[in-house]
Design a protein around this motif. Structure first.
Motif, PDB file in Angstrom:
ATOM      1  N   TRP A  46       0.863  -1.184   0.000  1.00 17.93           N
ATOM      2  CA  TRP A  46       0.000   0.000   0.000  1.00 17.93           C
ATOM      3  C   TRP A  46       0.897   1.231   0.000  1.00 17.93           C
ATOM      4  O   TRP A  46       1.637   1.461   0.954  1.00 17.93           O
ATOM      5  CB  TRP A  46      -0.888  -0.031   1.243  1.00 17.93           C
ATOM      6  CG  TRP A  46      -2.049   0.886   1.140  1.00 17.93           C
ATOM      7  CD1 TRP A  46      -2.180   2.109   1.721  1.00 17.93           C
ATOM      8  CD2 TRP A  46      -3.260   0.654   0.408  1.00 17.93           C
ATOM      9  NE1 TRP A  46      -3.391   2.650   1.401  1.00 17.93           N
ATOM     10  CE2 TRP A  46      -4.080   1.772   0.588  1.00 17.93           C
ATOM     11  CE3 TRP A  46      -3.715  -0.393  -0.386  1.00 17.93           C
ATOM     12  CZ2 TRP A  46      -5.335   1.892   0.007  1.00 17.93           C
ATOM     13  CZ3 TRP A  46      -4.969  -0.283  -0.965  1.00 17.93           C
ATOM     14  CH2 TRP A  46      -5.767   0.840  -0.766  1.00 17.93           C
ATOM     15  N   TYR A  48       0.670   5.206  -0.444  1.00 16.37           N
ATOM     16  CA  TYR A  48       0.025   6.516  -0.548  1.00 16.37           C
ATOM     17  C   TYR A  48       0.999   7.600  -0.088  1.00 16.37           C
ATOM     18  O   TYR A  48       0.597   8.652   0.369  1.00 16.37           O
ATOM     19  CB  TYR A  48      -1.225   6.551   0.323  1.00 16.37           C
ATOM     20  CG  TYR A  48      -2.493   6.188  -0.410  1.00 16.37           C
ATOM     21  CD1 TYR A  48      -3.507   7.114  -0.570  1.00 16.37           C
ATOM     22  CD2 TYR A  48      -2.682   4.923  -0.942  1.00 16.37           C
ATOM     23  CE1 TYR A  48      -4.674   6.789  -1.229  1.00 16.37           C
ATOM     24  CE2 TYR A  48      -3.836   4.583  -1.597  1.00 16.37           C
ATOM     25  CZ  TYR A  48      -4.833   5.517  -1.745  1.00 16.37           C
ATOM     26  OH  TYR A  48      -5.986   5.183  -2.405  1.00 16.37           O
ATOM     27  N   VAL A  51       0.559  11.114  -1.066  1.00 18.46           N
ATOM     28  CA  VAL A  51      -0.654  11.742  -0.535  1.00 18.46           C
ATOM     29  C   VAL A  51      -0.507  12.035   0.957  1.00 18.46           C
ATOM     30  O   VAL A  51      -0.807  13.136   1.420  1.00 18.46           O
ATOM     31  CB  VAL A  51      -1.892  10.836  -0.762  1.00 18.46           C
ATOM     32  CG1 VAL A  51      -3.145  11.468  -0.172  1.00 18.46           C
ATOM     33  CG2 VAL A  51      -2.072  10.539  -2.248  1.00 18.46           C
ATOM     34  N   THR A  52      -0.035  11.047   1.718  1.00 20.05           N
ATOM     35  CA  THR A  52      -0.017  11.159   3.180  1.00 20.05           C
ATOM     36  C   THR A  52       1.355  11.452   3.771  1.00 20.05           C
ATOM     37  O   THR A  52       1.456  11.841   4.925  1.00 20.05           O
ATOM     38  CB  THR A  52      -0.511   9.847   3.814  1.00 20.05           C
ATOM     39  OG1 THR A  52       0.416   8.801   3.494  1.00 20.05           O
ATOM     40  CG2 THR A  52      -1.908   9.489   3.341  1.00 20.05           C
ATOM     41  N   SER A  56       5.525   3.607   2.011  1.00 15.28           N
ATOM     42  CA  SER A  56       4.857   2.412   1.522  1.00 15.28           C
ATOM     43  C   SER A  56       5.017   1.288   2.545  1.00 15.28           C
ATOM     44  O   SER A  56       6.041   1.199   3.220  1.00 15.28           O
ATOM     45  CB  SER A  56       5.498   2.012   0.190  1.00 15.28           C
ATOM     46  OG  SER A  56       4.994   0.794  -0.260  1.00 15.28           O
ATOM     47  N   THR A 117      -8.776  14.275  -4.280  1.00 14.11           N
ATOM     48  CA  THR A 117      -7.407  13.847  -4.543  1.00 14.11           C
ATOM     49  C   THR A 117      -7.333  13.459  -6.009  1.00 14.11           C
ATOM     50  O   THR A 117      -8.135  12.643  -6.484  1.00 14.11           O
ATOM     51  CB  THR A 117      -7.034  12.654  -3.644  1.00 14.11           C
ATOM     52  OG1 THR A 117      -7.200  13.043  -2.283  1.00 14.11           O
ATOM     53  CG2 THR A 117      -5.605  12.207  -3.883  1.00 14.11           C
ATOM     54  N   TYR A 121      -3.507   6.053 -10.142  1.00 12.46           N
ATOM     55  CA  TYR A 121      -3.381   4.821  -9.372  1.00 12.46           C
ATOM     56  C   TYR A 121      -2.651   3.807 -10.241  1.00 12.46           C
ATOM     57  O   TYR A 121      -2.944   3.679 -11.440  1.00 12.46           O
ATOM     58  CB  TYR A 121      -4.744   4.201  -9.065  1.00 12.46           C
ATOM     59  CG  TYR A 121      -5.421   4.638  -7.804  1.00 12.46           C
ATOM     60  CD1 TYR A 121      -4.823   4.433  -6.569  1.00 12.46           C
ATOM     61  CD2 TYR A 121      -6.689   5.208  -7.846  1.00 12.46           C
ATOM     62  CE1 TYR A 121      -5.475   4.802  -5.399  1.00 12.46           C
ATOM     63  CE2 TYR A 121      -7.342   5.579  -6.688  1.00 12.46           C
ATOM     64  CZ  TYR A 121      -6.737   5.371  -5.476  1.00 12.46           C
ATOM     65  OH  TYR A 121      -7.375   5.734  -4.318  1.00 12.46           O
ATOM     66  N   THR A 138      -0.696   1.930  -5.614  1.00 11.21           N
ATOM     67  CA  THR A 138       0.124   3.129  -5.482  1.00 11.21           C
ATOM     68  C   THR A 138      -0.656   4.313  -6.031  1.00 11.21           C
ATOM     69  O   THR A 138      -1.130   4.263  -7.173  1.00 11.21           O
ATOM     70  CB  THR A 138       1.449   2.997  -6.259  1.00 11.21           C
ATOM     71  OG1 THR A 138       2.184   1.893  -5.736  1.00 11.21           O
ATOM     72  CG2 THR A 138       2.285   4.266  -6.144  1.00 11.21           C
ATOM     73  N   MET A 139      -0.807   5.335  -5.209  1.00 10.23           N
ATOM     74  CA  MET A 139      -1.414   6.585  -5.665  1.00 10.23           C
ATOM     75  C   MET A 139      -0.289   7.590  -5.847  1.00 10.23           C
ATOM     76  O   MET A 139       0.505   7.811  -4.920  1.00 10.23           O
ATOM     77  CB  MET A 139      -2.418   7.110  -4.632  1.00 10.23           C
ATOM     78  CG  MET A 139      -2.857   8.563  -4.837  1.00 10.23           C
ATOM     79  SD  MET A 139      -3.607   8.972  -6.403  1.00 10.23           S
ATOM     80  CE  MET A 139      -5.327   8.739  -6.032  1.00 10.23           C
TER      81      MET A 139
END
Length: 161
Positions: A46, A48, A51-52, A56, A117, A121, A138-139
């Motif tokens: 995962w 992000y 974004v965050t 990972s 957002t 992806y 993955t974003m």
């Protein structure tokens, strides 16, 4: 295998991959966490981070379900818009890259009731029986609009309930 058989196999794989990715995000938006988890492999990478800011990580579907039960289920609504799937199949592995816009709404006293957002992806998939399971997400963020605290506010709401 003939060229026609090869093309037919790719077309079938492509349809199943698109269906897996669509079913995953539709389940999240419907708050069907078990339906979303049912599209995942036993372990999922995962990512992000863009974004965050968090790195990972490899997580289990159960860990993701717990995250979603703590956050997204406490929002008023979400909608994943995915388009233009670019799919590559290599044996029992596949990659699906899509444009993405994710809208999340939550009425709150702390500002805008929505966040958006926007990015891409990349879904990694592994063949599972006659279908496919997602084993990485993955974003890559292009831009955000709105209240960047929506998911944090949703988690706070969930903790109060």
């Amino acid at each position: 295998m003939t060229e026609l058989e090869s093309l037919a196999g790719y077309a079938l794989d492509r349809a199943k991959i698109e269906d897996t990715v669509a079913a995953f995000v539709l389940a999240l938006d419907a708050r069907d966490i078990q339906g979303a988890v049912g599209r995942l492999a036993e372990r999922v990478t995962w990512n992000y981070e863009s974004v965050t800011g968090r790195p990972s990580a490899e997580v289990s579907p159960g860990e993701l379900a717990a995250r979603w039960h703590a956050t997204i289920v406490h929002t008023d609504a979400s909608q994943h818009f995915l388009s233009l799937p670019h799919i590559r199949v290599d044996g029992d592995r596949a990659r699906c890259v899509v444009h993405a816009r994710v809208e999340v709404r939550l009425s709150n006293p702390g500002g805008s009731p929505s966040t958006s957002t926007n990015g891409t992806y990349t879904f990694g998939l592994v063949r599972a029986g006659h279908g496919w399971r997602i084993d990485s997400v993955t974003m890559v963020l292009l831009w955000n609009d709105g209240n960047s605290r929506i998911m944090e506010l949703a988690a706070e709401k969930g903790a109060r309930e």
